[in-house]
Design a protein around this motif. Structure first.
Motif, short mmCIF file in Angstrom:
data_model
loop_
_atom_site.label_atom_id
_atom_site.label_comp_id
_atom_site.label_asym_id
_atom_site.label_seq_id
_atom_site.Cartn_x
_atom_site.Cartn_y
_atom_site.Cartn_z
N LYS A 116 -30.81 13.73 41.45
CA LYS A 116 -31.00 13.90 40.00
C LYS A 116 -32.18 14.82 39.70
O LYS A 116 -32.22 15.47 38.66
CB LYS A 116 -31.20 12.52 39.36
CG LYS A 116 -31.26 12.51 37.84
CD LYS A 116 -29.89 12.76 37.22
CE LYS A 116 -29.88 12.66 35.71
NZ LYS A 116 -30.48 13.76 34.99
N LYS A 117 -33.13 14.89 40.66
CA LYS A 117 -34.26 15.82 40.47
C LYS A 117 -33.80 17.25 40.60
O LYS A 117 -34.39 18.17 40.06
CB LYS A 117 -35.34 15.55 41.53
CG LYS A 117 -36.10 14.26 41.29
CD LYS A 117 -37.18 14.14 42.37
CE LYS A 117 -37.69 12.70 42.44
NZ LYS A 117 -38.24 12.34 43.74
N TYR B 120 -35.52 8.97 34.66
CA TYR B 120 -34.61 10.04 35.14
C TYR B 120 -33.58 10.42 34.07
O TYR B 120 -32.80 11.32 34.26
CB TYR B 120 -33.86 9.58 36.40
CG TYR B 120 -34.74 9.44 37.61
CD1 TYR B 120 -34.80 10.44 38.57
CD2 TYR B 120 -35.52 8.30 37.80
CE1 TYR B 120 -35.60 10.31 39.68
CE2 TYR B 120 -36.34 8.16 38.90
CZ TYR B 120 -36.37 9.17 39.85
OH TYR B 120 -37.18 9.04 40.96
N ARG B 121 -33.59 9.70 32.94
CA ARG B 121 -32.61 9.87 31.87
C ARG B 121 -31.18 9.96 32.46
O ARG B 121 -30.46 10.93 32.25
CB ARG B 121 -32.91 11.13 31.04
CG ARG B 121 -34.33 11.14 30.48
CD ARG B 121 -34.44 11.84 29.16
NE ARG B 121 -33.57 11.32 28.12
CZ ARG B 121 -33.83 10.25 27.37
NH1 ARG B 121 -34.93 9.57 27.54
NH2 ARG B 121 -32.98 9.87 26.44
N PRO B 122 -30.79 8.91 33.18
CA PRO B 122 -29.51 8.99 33.91
C PRO B 122 -28.30 8.71 33.02
O PRO B 122 -28.36 7.93 32.07
CB PRO B 122 -29.64 7.89 34.95
CG PRO B 122 -30.50 6.87 34.29
CD PRO B 122 -31.45 7.61 33.39
N HIS C 4 -29.52 -0.11 28.42
CA HIS C 4 -29.38 1.31 28.75
C HIS C 4 -29.13 2.15 27.50
O HIS C 4 -29.70 3.24 27.35
CB HIS C 4 -28.24 1.48 29.76
CG HIS C 4 -28.18 2.83 30.38
ND1 HIS C 4 -29.24 3.40 31.04
CD2 HIS C 4 -27.18 3.76 30.43
CE1 HIS C 4 -28.91 4.62 31.46
NE2 HIS C 4 -27.66 4.85 31.10
N LEU C 5 -28.33 1.62 26.58
CA LEU C 5 -28.08 2.37 25.33
C LEU C 5 -29.37 2.50 24.51
O LEU C 5 -29.68 3.57 23.99
CB LEU C 5 -27.01 1.67 24.49
CG LEU C 5 -25.56 2.01 24.83
CD1 LEU C 5 -24.60 1.08 24.09
CD2 LEU C 5 -25.22 3.47 24.51
N LEU C 6 -30.12 1.39 24.41
CA LEU C 6 -31.35 1.45 23.60
C LEU C 6 -32.45 2.26 24.28
O LEU C 6 -33.37 2.73 23.63
CB LEU C 6 -31.85 0.05 23.25
CG LEU C 6 -30.91 -0.77 22.33
CD1 LEU C 6 -31.59 -2.04 21.86
CD2 LEU C 6 -30.40 0.02 21.14
N ASN C 7 -32.32 2.47 25.59
CA ASN C 7 -33.24 3.40 26.27
C ASN C 7 -32.90 4.85 25.87
O ASN C 7 -33.60 5.78 26.25
CB ASN C 7 -33.12 3.28 27.79
CG ASN C 7 -33.90 2.10 28.33
OD1 ASN C 7 -34.71 1.51 27.63
ND2 ASN C 7 -33.64 1.73 29.58
#
Ligand code: FAD
Length: 305
Positions: free
Chosen positions: A150-151, A177-179, A213-216
């Motif tokens: 991902k980097k 990582y904003r995955p 995950h959604l609220l992140n």
């Protein structure tokens, strides 16, 4: 009884002799309901049909028990072939793959080499690649590889399983990582030391991690056939004003096709996971383990032959 059947089919899914026999005897015994076919041309035909109905796809070249470098490289070659086909045929499709098929059980160096080969071409062709999550023993390694990749690439995502106790923490660890993550209940047989044994606890944790995950603020693929989870997600996004562009629903090819179309009509992105390839046996057995009704369907198919 249901638990017994589940264990039986999960046991069969890992049987190497049966896997070899299944490869020899082709897509028999109802597997074609869940598998697009054995070749990339079969897959392209199915993807096109699904796209015409407004469904997005993620395509997976099936492969398990890869234990030598030649086979892992061959699996990577099939993934590259799928990416080229998606691009050439202008299909609305991503790619899914398993780390073990890229050589995870052989060497880290081999997996990274194969993944970079795939992600370089996928990036050029604008194709997103999701790393499926396998059994618990490979979870940490898969996440370590995902973080490294991902980097280097923005076109890669992975999967987290709601049945694992560790998943809530993994979502927090991955947050920076904003995955783009696919969230699922989990398909493997795991020990109660690492995974919730009760279905109701898995369902509760599934809802919890979807919200987390959604609220992140990260892209979330909610991969389930469970209406209660789908309804929960719909209510949640309404309550928090989360746009449809931040999430999607996913289901497996051949499971609840009418519901898939309904969700498209309601305005949601619905992505269908389309597996193909000669190594369909383990995948097929896991689908039978999930739902005894699937076994009845397959038995009817065999009797009709
Ligand atoms: P379940 O609890 O199995 O089913 C809930 C309800 O869904 C049922 O009670 C029923 O109402 C409905 N339902 C289910 N099947 C049917 C059917 N055939 N017909 C009608 N109704 C039905 N697992 C992994 O471990 N790793 C992965 O990388 C992974 N990737 C996946 C990708 C996608 C796109 C999907 C959809 C699943 C993936 N899975 C993966 C599998 C997942 O973990 C579950 O094993 C599987 O989705 C079954 O769980 P469920 O959420 O559908 O709920």
């Amino acid at each position: 009884m249901e638990q017994l059947m589940r264990d039986f089919f999960l046991f069969l899914s890992k049987n190497k002799t049966l896997t070899k026999l299944a490869k020899q005897y082709g897509l028999r015994f109802g597997a074609s309901r869940f598998v697009a076919g054995e070749t990339i041309d079969d897959a392209v035909r199915v993807i096109r049909q699904l796209n015409e109905k407004g469904l997005a796809v993620t395509v997976d070249y099936l492969g398990e028990f890869v234990d030598n470098e030649r086979e892992a490289n061959e699996m990577a070659r099939h993934c590259l072939e799928a990416i080229e086909a998606i691009s050439r045929e202008k299909l609305n499709s991503q790619l899914s793959l398993k780390m073990t098929s890229m050589g995870l059980d052989i060497s880290d160096d081999l997996v990274m080499r194969n993944m970079r080969r795939i992600l370089d071409v996928a990036k050029q062709r604008g194709v997103f690649v999701t790393i499926d999550m396998e059994d618990y023993s490979r979870c940490q390694k898969t996440l370590d590889i995902f973080k490294q990749l991902k980097k280097e690439y923005d076109n890669v995502g992975t999967v987290l399983q709601a049945y694992l106790y560790r998943t809530e923490k993994d979502i927090e660890d991955l947050k920076s990582y904003r995955p783009n993550l696919r969230l699922v209940k989990g398909a493997y047989k795991e020990s109660p030391e690492v995974a919730f044994p009760e279905k109701k606890d898995v369902d509760e944790n599934f809802k919890k991690i979807i919200k987390q995950h959604l609220l992140n603020g990260n892209y979330t693929a909610v991969a389930t056939h469970d209406d209660a989870i789908i309804e929960y997600t719909k209510q949640l996004v309404k309550e928090y004003n989360i746009p449809n562009s931040q999430f999607e629903f996913q289901m497996l090819y051949g499971i609840r096709p009418e519901r898939q179309i309904e969700l498209v009509r309601e305005g949601y992105t619905m992505r269908v996971y389309v597996p193909y390839g000669t190594d369909w046996y383990g995948y097929f057995m896991r689908r039978l383990a999930e739902r005894p009704a699937n076994v009845a369907f397959v038995l009817k198919g065999i009797i009709r032959k």
